[in-house]
Write a protein that holds these residues in place. Sequence first.
Motif: not given
Length: 212
Positions: A35-42, A104-109
């Motif tokens: 998910t995009i959110l997983e990528r942002v968190i990472a 940070a925007a949650g849709d910026c991977p």
Amino acid sequence: MTTEIPPTVGVLLAGGLARRMGGGDKPMRTIGGRTILERVIARLKPQCDGLILNANGEPLRFSAFGLTVVADDVPGYPGPLAGILAALDWTATNRPGIKWVLSAAGDCPFLPRDLVARLHAARAADNAQLAVAASGEQSHPVIGLWRVALRDELRQALVVEDIRKIDRWTARYPLATVTWPMEPLDPFFNANTVEDIAEAERLAALDERSAQ
């Protein structure tokens, strides 16, 4: 985190209504099997002293990510400034020793791995109150560094003055802007439309190669 970077709480802004994707949570869309959110968190977890998620509606839909979900407390979905305010208030209450919040925007991977470090460095060098990110000729005010001590002033601007645009509020303060290169890809690419998801798949492969 290094000793030169002040402790910083990160907030992922996922409170938008995703109208251009037909509704739903943009950060929950999948790119390259994640998910995009997983990528942002990472990207942000190694840079921050804890992450929270700003989202409205049922918080349990994000339970798999293990983040505290903080909703806006300004009614009417007034935009990202409300999410930033919610994060500043949460930090003041729950992490009172921390003076800075990164949004940070949650849709910026593909966020930069040096985002927090460079924003803090520019803020300190310019003796600024705030710092925001840019790439190419475009500023990205949703991705920025905010001083917790300004939360009452932000609430005044939102609730009393009805200010919605981030640029209008940040114009009141000394502001540092940090620009990142757009090669091999724009680190602030965001998935706003269904077509953007297809482009993000291509960029994800490019991003993985560039990190090797």
